[in-house]
Write an enzyme that holds these catalytic residues in place. Sequence first.
Site, PDB file in Angstrom:
ATOM      1  CB  CYS A 197      16.063 -38.363  47.450  1.00 28.28           C
ATOM      2  SG  CYS A 197      15.164 -37.009  47.908  1.00 28.28           S
ATOM      3  N   GLY A 215      14.697 -18.811  23.396  1.00 28.72           N
ATOM      4  CA  GLY A 215      14.689 -19.772  21.732  1.00 28.72           C
ATOM      5  C   GLY A 215      15.506 -20.719  22.008  1.00 28.72           C
ATOM      6  CD  GLN A 273      14.333 -15.615  21.124  1.00 28.73           C
ATOM      7  OE1 GLN A 273      14.685 -16.431  20.646  1.00 28.73           O
ATOM      8  NE2 GLN A 273      13.504 -15.316  22.475  1.00 28.73           N
ATOM      9  CG  ASP A 318      11.576 -12.792  24.125  1.00 29.96           C
ATOM     10  OD1 ASP A 318      10.306 -12.842  24.668  1.00 29.96           O
ATOM     11  OD2 ASP A 318      12.003 -14.050  23.975  1.00 29.96           O
ATOM     12  CB  CYS A 373      13.054 -34.751  49.731  1.00 25.50           C
ATOM     13  SG  CYS A 373      11.890 -35.865  49.120  1.00 25.50           S
ATOM     14  CG  ASP A 422       6.816 -15.095  31.586  1.00 22.93           C
ATOM     15  OD1 ASP A 422       5.625 -14.381  32.289  1.00 22.93           O
ATOM     16  OD2 ASP A 422       6.255 -16.229  31.331  1.00 22.93           O
ATOM     17  CB  SER A 423       7.759 -10.431  28.399  1.00 19.27           C
ATOM     18  OG  SER A 423       7.692 -11.584  27.359  1.00 19.27           O
ATOM     19  N   GLY A 424       5.117 -12.471  29.171  1.00 21.41           N
ATOM     20  CA  GLY A 424       3.811 -12.904  28.569  1.00 21.41           C
ATOM     21  C   GLY A 424       3.945 -13.553  27.209  1.00 21.41           C
ATOM     22  N   GLY A 425       5.009 -13.011  26.484  1.00 21.86           N
ATOM     23  CA  GLY A 425       5.144 -13.321  25.076  1.00 21.86           C
ATOM     24  C   GLY A 425       5.246 -14.765  24.502  1.00 21.86           C
ATOM     25  CG  PHE A 426       7.659 -18.950  25.451  1.00 26.23           C
ATOM     26  CD1 PHE A 426       8.100 -19.212  24.637  1.00 26.23           C
ATOM     27  CD2 PHE A 426       7.066 -20.156  26.304  1.00 26.23           C
ATOM     28  CE1 PHE A 426       8.628 -20.384  24.257  1.00 26.23           C
ATOM     29  CE2 PHE A 426       7.245 -21.214  25.910  1.00 26.23           C
ATOM     30  CZ  PHE A 426       8.063 -21.482  24.787  1.00 26.23           C
ATOM     31  CB  CYS A 460      12.886 -39.788  49.768  1.00 28.02           C
ATOM     32  SG  CYS A 460      12.609 -39.503  47.807  1.00 28.02           S
ATOM     33  CG  HIS A 510      11.566 -37.047  44.824  1.00 26.46           C
ATOM     34  ND1 HIS A 510      12.642 -37.256  45.552  1.00 26.46           N
ATOM     35  CD2 HIS A 510      11.716 -37.080  43.558  1.00 26.46           C
ATOM     36  CE1 HIS A 510      13.361 -37.760  44.700  1.00 26.46           C
ATOM     37  NE2 HIS A 510      13.093 -37.862  43.455  1.00 26.46           N
ATOM     38  CG  ASP A 528      12.160 -20.851  33.400  1.00 20.01           C
ATOM     39  OD1 ASP A 528      12.836 -20.116  32.632  1.00 20.01           O
ATOM     40  OD2 ASP A 528      10.911 -21.218  33.123  1.00 20.01           O
TER      41      ASP A 528
HETATM   42 ZN   LIG Z   1      13.032 -37.192  47.640  1.00 18.83          ZN
END
Ligand SMILES: [Zn+2]
Length: 399
Positions: free
Chosen positions: A338, A250, A223, A145, A340, A91-95, A343, A369, A300
């Site tokens: 699940c 935003g 934005q 931004d 995984c 990311d740009s770092g701005g947030f 689990c 998980h 993300d």
């Molecule tokens: Zn799981």
Amino acid sequence: MRFEIVARDGSSRARAGLLHTSCGIVETPAFMPVGTAGTVKGMTQAQLEELGVQILLANTYHLYLRPGYETIRDAGGLHSFMSWPRPILTDSGGFQVMSLKGLGRATEEGFRFRSHLDGSSHFLSPERTVEVQLALGADIIMALDECVEYPASHEAARRATKLTGRWARRAKEYYLNTVDSGAGAQSNGVPSPSSDSRLQTLGFCSDPPHPEPQVPALFGIVQGGTDRGLRGESAEEIVEIGFAGYAIGGLSVGEPKEETYSLAEFTAGLLPWERPRYLMGVGTPADLVECVSRGIDLFDCVLPTRNARNGCVFTSQGKLVVRNARYAREDVPLDPACQCAVCRRYSRGYIRHLFAAGEMLAAILATYHNLNFYLDTMRRIRQAIISGHLSKFLESVRG
Ligand SMILES: [Zn+2]
């Protein structure tokens, strides 16, 4: 970077694609786990690969302050430094600067801010964030931004949106000059990950290796807060500047959920069909499903990893706070549906005990998980788009 749309849903705006980045293919729609400081908290890189993570997000702000981008550049770039052979978005770092209230301030030139670590003064301009991200050597980098807060006055939203537009233009110009003059990531001392022998032994590149050094792709950010007029103006301006992909910023900053969905759909509809669309910082598993159907390709969010560390896991039956005493004697997995590795092996009772005892394995198992749940949700929705069963899938998820 090339984005290939392989299937589209007939009843919604969803699409399934392949994002060909400088170091591998990402199947979209995709969820990017957040690796803030060059690590997804609690997970080894081998575990992330085992989970099928195809792309990670790393935070420029944190890496810039610690260990410093020069250190990472001199280590061969972030791929090599963190031993991660698959794609990375920074990311740009701005947030981060804005979310550390009181530490940062936006001016026409950029963000002036104080480090949350030692109070030292720093300055991040649209040019500087591209320079830092090129030195980190990510595959996708973001323009600076200014995120509009919620709620914001029309005037404040308008000011931030216009500033974002001017910054996007400066970021693009700097990017083009740097890349064209050959001073991009590779000739800036960051070797191409495909030339890194350690990454090669790790199975670097799911794509055939590129004969030419690849430059990272620059994404622009739309934005406009919750104002459709401003969203429209911002989208028009950012698209006119022209980027490899487009992010919607935003959103999910406190507005009602229906508004998030509706603005995501509205904004996505203003972006070029053939370019990837990234909805930043969103959201819950249900949000992902809803927003994919509204035309989003990339996501993300810190929720799966942060919630896991707090003892909260996502399951096919909804959220479950496994640290609660009521699970102390439950001999069933976190989510019986699940598959995984966590689990298949551990009970709720055992994981609850680990949380109660403050054991670090608690956070590790819950994170594993939760990430699997998110990635699996994305794989299932992608499959539903490709097989033409998305509306059925949406019905089942909406209950
Ligand atoms: Zn799981």
